[in-house]
Design an enzyme around this catalytic site. Sequence first.
Site, PDB file in Angstrom:
ATOM      1  N   THR A  27      -3.713  12.413  18.541  1.00 25.58           N
ATOM      2  CA  THR A  27      -2.436  11.702  18.579  1.00 25.58           C
ATOM      3  C   THR A  27      -2.343  10.581  17.549  1.00 25.58           C
ATOM      4  OG1 THR A  27      -3.241  10.291  20.368  1.00 25.58           O
ATOM      5  CG2 THR A  27      -1.978  12.248  20.994  1.00 25.58           C
ATOM      6  N   CYS A  28      -3.449   9.960  17.214  1.00 30.77           N
ATOM      7  CA  CYS A  28      -3.413   8.866  16.224  1.00 30.77           C
ATOM      8  C   CYS A  28      -3.009   9.367  14.840  1.00 30.77           C
ATOM      9  CB  CYS A  28      -4.768   8.171  16.122  1.00 30.77           C
ATOM     10  SG  CYS A  28      -5.177   7.243  17.599  1.00 30.77           S
ATOM     11  N   PHE A  29      -3.240  10.666  14.595  1.00 29.17           N
ATOM     12  CA  PHE A  29      -2.966  11.231  13.273  1.00 29.17           C
ATOM     13  C   PHE A  29      -1.815  12.233  13.287  1.00 29.17           C
ATOM     14  CE2 PHE A  29      -7.532  10.220  13.511  1.00 29.17           C
ATOM     15  CZ  PHE A  29      -7.550   9.194  12.582  1.00 29.17           C
TER      16      PHE A  29
END
Length: 155
Positions: A122-124
Amino acid sequence: EESRLQLEQLRLGLTTVVSPDCLALWTWRHLEERVCGIPVVDVQLLRKYARYDMISPEAPEVSYLWTTLQGMTQADLRLFLHFVWGRSRLPPDGSPKWAEGFKVVHQTSGGDPDTWLPTAHTCFFQLDLPAYSSQEICQERVLFAIRNCLSLGIA
């Protein structure tokens, strides 16, 4: 009148970052899209900003993914976005939030890829996609993952 105080505080907060004169130029819908994203998940918009790493955009499993997404309900598309990005809305077209795009990466592990679930970062805004052998298997695995693998707990 019951929410007047809350609305005034919201307006006060907005005017600390945007001039009140500029706020008057936006409709409430335009402001909502800029702040929250667009309410309808547009698969074509997501596809426009897709980037591929270690996988060809023409790979069969990529085609299976897009066919799966195009056949999803809006509720499932919001779950998909939450799975891959931790959000339930896409930014408007042209927004700086699209800077890195939606990344689709070839997922590698041992064994039969048809038994794997896709993995998300999710961070990327990234989906690691196994090399599924059919549309049906891709759809089954993606739907299972987005409906059952909710590690963030905020869906």
